[in-house]
Design a protein around this motif. Structure first.
Motif, PDB file in Angstrom:
ATOM      1  N   GLN A 103     -42.226  37.987 -57.867  1.00  0.00           N
ATOM      2  CA  GLN A 103     -41.902  39.304 -58.428  1.00  0.00           C
ATOM      3  C   GLN A 103     -40.951  39.195 -59.611  1.00  0.00           C
ATOM      4  O   GLN A 103     -40.961  40.045 -60.500  1.00  0.00           O
ATOM      5  N   VAL A 104     -40.110  38.164 -59.608  1.00  0.00           N
ATOM      6  CA  VAL A 104     -39.132  37.982 -60.676  1.00  0.00           C
ATOM      7  C   VAL A 104     -39.160  36.519 -61.111  1.00  0.00           C
ATOM      8  O   VAL A 104     -39.145  35.611 -60.275  1.00  0.00           O
ATOM      9  N   LEU A 105     -39.212  36.313 -62.425  1.00  0.00           N
ATOM     10  CA  LEU A 105     -39.150  34.985 -63.022  1.00  0.00           C
ATOM     11  C   LEU A 105     -37.944  34.930 -63.963  1.00  0.00           C
ATOM     12  O   LEU A 105     -37.820  35.786 -64.853  1.00  0.00           O
ATOM     13  N   LEU A 106     -37.065  33.966 -63.770  1.00  0.00           N
ATOM     14  CA  LEU A 106     -35.855  33.843 -64.580  1.00  0.00           C
ATOM     15  C   LEU A 106     -35.791  32.463 -65.217  1.00  0.00           C
ATOM     16  O   LEU A 106     -36.081  31.450 -64.571  1.00  0.00           O
ATOM     17  N   LEU A 107     -35.389  32.418 -66.491  1.00  0.00           N
ATOM     18  CA  LEU A 107     -35.008  31.168 -67.132  1.00  0.00           C
ATOM     19  C   LEU A 107     -33.493  31.123 -67.200  1.00  0.00           C
ATOM     20  O   LEU A 107     -32.851  32.091 -67.636  1.00  0.00           O
ATOM     21  N   ARG A 108     -32.920  30.016 -66.773  1.00  0.00           N
ATOM     22  CA  ARG A 108     -31.467  29.862 -66.808  1.00  0.00           C
ATOM     23  C   ARG A 108     -31.094  28.698 -67.711  1.00  0.00           C
ATOM     24  O   ARG A 108     -31.665  27.616 -67.626  1.00  0.00           O
ATOM     25  N   GLN A 109     -30.098  28.949 -68.537  1.00  0.00           N
ATOM     26  CA  GLN A 109     -29.589  27.941 -69.455  1.00  0.00           C
ATOM     27  C   GLN A 109     -28.380  27.266 -68.817  1.00  0.00           C
ATOM     28  O   GLN A 109     -27.401  27.928 -68.442  1.00  0.00           O
ATOM     29  N   GLY A 110     -28.445  25.952 -68.684  1.00  0.00           N
ATOM     30  CA  GLY A 110     -27.353  25.245 -68.025  1.00  0.00           C
ATOM     31  C   GLY A 110     -26.139  25.039 -68.898  1.00  0.00           C
ATOM     32  O   GLY A 110     -25.016  24.952 -68.402  1.00  0.00           O
ATOM     33  N   GLY A 111     -26.319  24.951 -70.219  1.00  0.00           N
ATOM     34  CA  GLY A 111     -25.197  24.739 -71.121  1.00  0.00           C
ATOM     35  C   GLY A 111     -24.925  25.959 -71.969  1.00  0.00           C
ATOM     36  O   GLY A 111     -25.417  27.057 -71.706  1.00  0.00           O
ATOM     37  N   GLY A 112     -24.125  25.759 -73.023  1.00  0.00           N
ATOM     38  CA  GLY A 112     -23.842  26.841 -73.967  1.00  0.00           C
ATOM     39  C   GLY A 112     -23.286  28.078 -73.296  1.00  0.00           C
ATOM     40  O   GLY A 112     -22.376  28.013 -72.467  1.00  0.00           O
ATOM     41  N   TYR A 148     -38.609  34.345 -57.662  1.00  0.00           N
ATOM     42  CA  TYR A 148     -38.266  35.120 -56.466  1.00  0.00           C
ATOM     43  C   TYR A 148     -39.535  35.790 -55.940  1.00  0.00           C
ATOM     44  O   TYR A 148     -40.185  36.550 -56.662  1.00  0.00           O
ATOM     45  N   LEU A 149     -39.867  35.493 -54.695  1.00  0.00           N
ATOM     46  CA  LEU A 149     -41.082  36.011 -54.075  1.00  0.00           C
ATOM     47  C   LEU A 149     -40.731  36.745 -52.787  1.00  0.00           C
ATOM     48  O   LEU A 149     -39.798  36.375 -52.074  1.00  0.00           O
ATOM     49  N   THR A 150     -41.507  37.783 -52.518  1.00  0.00           N
ATOM     50  CA  THR A 150     -41.441  38.417 -51.203  1.00  0.00           C
ATOM     51  C   THR A 150     -42.200  37.520 -50.211  1.00  0.00           C
ATOM     52  O   THR A 150     -43.278  37.014 -50.540  1.00  0.00           O
ATOM     53  N   PRO A 151     -41.644  37.268 -49.035  1.00  0.00           N
ATOM     54  CA  PRO A 151     -42.324  36.393 -48.071  1.00  0.00           C
ATOM     55  C   PRO A 151     -43.777  36.812 -47.852  1.00  0.00           C
ATOM     56  O   PRO A 151     -44.077  37.982 -47.622  1.00  0.00           O
ATOM     57  N   GLY A 152     -44.667  35.836 -47.972  1.00  0.00           N
ATOM     58  CA  GLY A 152     -46.093  36.083 -47.783  1.00  0.00           C
ATOM     59  C   GLY A 152     -46.851  36.302 -49.059  1.00  0.00           C
ATOM     60  O   GLY A 152     -48.088  36.204 -49.080  1.00  0.00           O
TER      61      GLY A 152
END
Length: 521
Positions: A450-459, A441-445
């Motif tokens: 600003q935010v980095l997320l790892l998402r788990q698709g299973g489990g 997630y970035l602020t335009p420009g």
């Protein structure tokens, strides 16, 4: 005893008849259509009655008519003319179904009414071992009887049963115990990957249904040992590699004017039954053995749910992992289980009010503010010297079923981490699990997120927020470089040194491995 029989010759004929009639989950839903099928899942039978009636008029004695007759008879609880039953069950016939205790006929004429004495419906589920498709018999529910349930009611397969089947670990094992087997569905799931299954229940009627269902599936009698008795009494002194239990965990007021149903009420006050199981199952677990059960627990004033259940885990002496999936307040809980027994304010306003008050009084006597529901996984460690797994968490969102493989992988990951200090972890090679994605997630420009997320698709579908260093570490986990090499490279790149990066990154890396987002290469 008012329960199905186990004449193997007749059951073989019945199995062949149900197969010929294509009496399966997908076929029934296709016959009903999406609107009627959805309404039936909401306990509203009118659209299904119309759909099956139309099929009988349209198809005469053909395939759809046989399927419609069986659905009306065994699912909807309707009276069906004897000629329709004889056509649908060509080998068994109405007479054979009567001898098995499945139906009762008003007479021997072609148009005499036949009514089901049991609910016999197709079942389909996917667990960690693969797809299971059977037929399961149980007592008719409120939809078919139109009244309150009998106190020795044998429950069919509900949402809780399916949940337990899907969360159970399914690796090959020698001996399993299904504690509180009911209609036997957990025993049937276990028999697909376990050499011998022992199934217990306090209800003789439940054991009779379980025996019938096992025979209908074609399970060898030598592989299923059915025993009567309460809790762990029938298996005292024995050891099992897997224990599964959908126990009678419902918290019910212990009052004479509140009916106790064998399938859900264990006769204990509050959540004592679940507590006693958590603290006592170690007595029947072999080294490396896993126990998985569903349960309710009380959340009392001045104490969090994980404090209460955590004390049970500590007393068990086992590895323990509890996932709380749902929380109800006392009023919601009372409404759920009074309705479950067939009492409604419309049908019995006085009985509804009395039982509602009894539930609220019972909870108030112990300062109960909420009731949790969840899944408990216990394990007797093969190595008693290593650190115990102790984990209590709340996961109320959507999860990807079946969870059994993810739970088994997490247990293995705990063991892998338990024998590796930071130096040993630094020598390991890791890869990102194939179901993991990254979101930025970035602020335009801006150039940097600003935010980095790892998402788990299973489990359990976990989401983990990462710092800059940890995000860089995960991005480099392709199995080529060791953990220590990646940490050293990041230290040089960020200009802070490897020790600083290791202090920030390694605790998170351990969590990512434990949760299955990173895997040993």
């Amino acid at each position: 005893m008012d329960a199905p029989g186990t004449d193997r010759r007749l059951i073989d004929a019945l199995r062949a008849d149900l197969t010929d009639a294509a009496y399966g989950v997908e076929e029934v839903e296709a016959l009903l259509g999406p609107v009627a099928a959805a309404a039936l899942h909401r306990e509203e039978p009118v659209p299904a009655l119309r759909a099956t009636g139309a099929a009988l008029e349209r198809d005469g004695a053909g395939g759809d008519a046989r399927l419609a007759a069986l659905t009306r008879l065994f699912v909807l609880g309707c009276a069906v003319p004897r000629r329709w039953v004889d056509a649908a069950l060509a080998r068994t016939g109405t007479a054979g179904a009567e001898r098995l205790g499945l139906v009762e006929a008003a007479g021997h004429g072609a148009d005499d009414e036949v009514r089901a004495r049991v609910d016999l419906r197709p079942y389909a589920a996917v667990d960690g071992h693969g797809e299971a498709t059977w037929w399961i018999a149980s007592d008719p529910g409120e939809l078919a009887t139109g009244g309150a349930l009998r106190t020795d009611h044998v429950l069919g397969v509900g949402g809780a049963s399916t949940t337990l089947a899907q969360v159970t670990v399914r690796d090959e094992r020698a001996r399993a115990l299904d504690l509180g087997t009911g209609c036997g569905v957990q025993a049937l799931h276990a028999a697909r990957h376990v050499g011998r299954v022992t199934a217990t229940d306090i209800s003789q009627r439940a054991l009779a249904f379980a025996a019938f269902n096992a025979a209908l599936v074609g399970l060898d009698e030598e592989r299923l040992d059915l025993r009567a008795g309460s809790m762990l009494e029938p298996v005292a002194g024995e050891r099992f590699d897997l224990v599964v239990s959908n126990p009678p965990f419902v918290i019910t007021p212990r009052r004479a004017d509140v009916p106790a149903y064998e399938y859900r009420d264990g006769g204990r006050a509050g959540d004592d039954l679940v507590r006693d199981l958590v603290t006592g199952l170690g007595d029947v677990l072999a080294p490396g053995g896993v126990a998985q059960l569903l349960g309710n627990w009380e959340v009392r004033r001045g104490q969090t749910w994980d404090e209460r259940v955590g004390a049970w885990l500590d007393a068990s002496g086992l590895d323990g992992w509890v996932v709380q999936r749902e929380v109800l307040d006392p009023a919601q809980y009372a409404e759920t289980w009074i309705r479950d027994g067939g009492t409604t304010p419309e049908r019995d306003p006085a009985g509804w009010a009395a039982r509602y008050g009894a539930w609220l009084d019972d909870f108030a006597s112990r300062d109960v503010e909420a009731i949790g529901f969840g899944v408990v996984t216990l394990r007797r460690p093969s190595d008693e010297t290593r650190a115990r797994l102790r984990r209590l968490e709340e996961v109320t969102g959507t999860v990807r079923q079946p969870l059994g493989p993810a739970i088994a992988a997490s247990l293995a990951a705990h063991d892998w981490l338990a024998v590796r200090d930071d130096d040993a972890l630094a020598a390991a090679h890791l890869v990102v699990a194939p179901d993991v994605t990254e979101e930025r997630y970035l602020t335009p420009g801006d150039d940097d997120p600003q935010v980095l997320l790892l998402r788990q698709g299973g489990g359990l579908g976990r989401t983990v927020q990462l710092g800059t260093a940890t995000a860089g570490f995960v991005g480099a986990c392709d199995g080529e470089l060791s953990v220590g090499q990646i940490v050293g490279a990041l230290g040089a790149l960020l200009g802070v040194g490897a020790d600083v990066v290791a202090g920030e990154v390694l605790p998170t890396v351990r969590g990512l491995v434990a949760d299955g987002l990173l895997l040993p290469a």
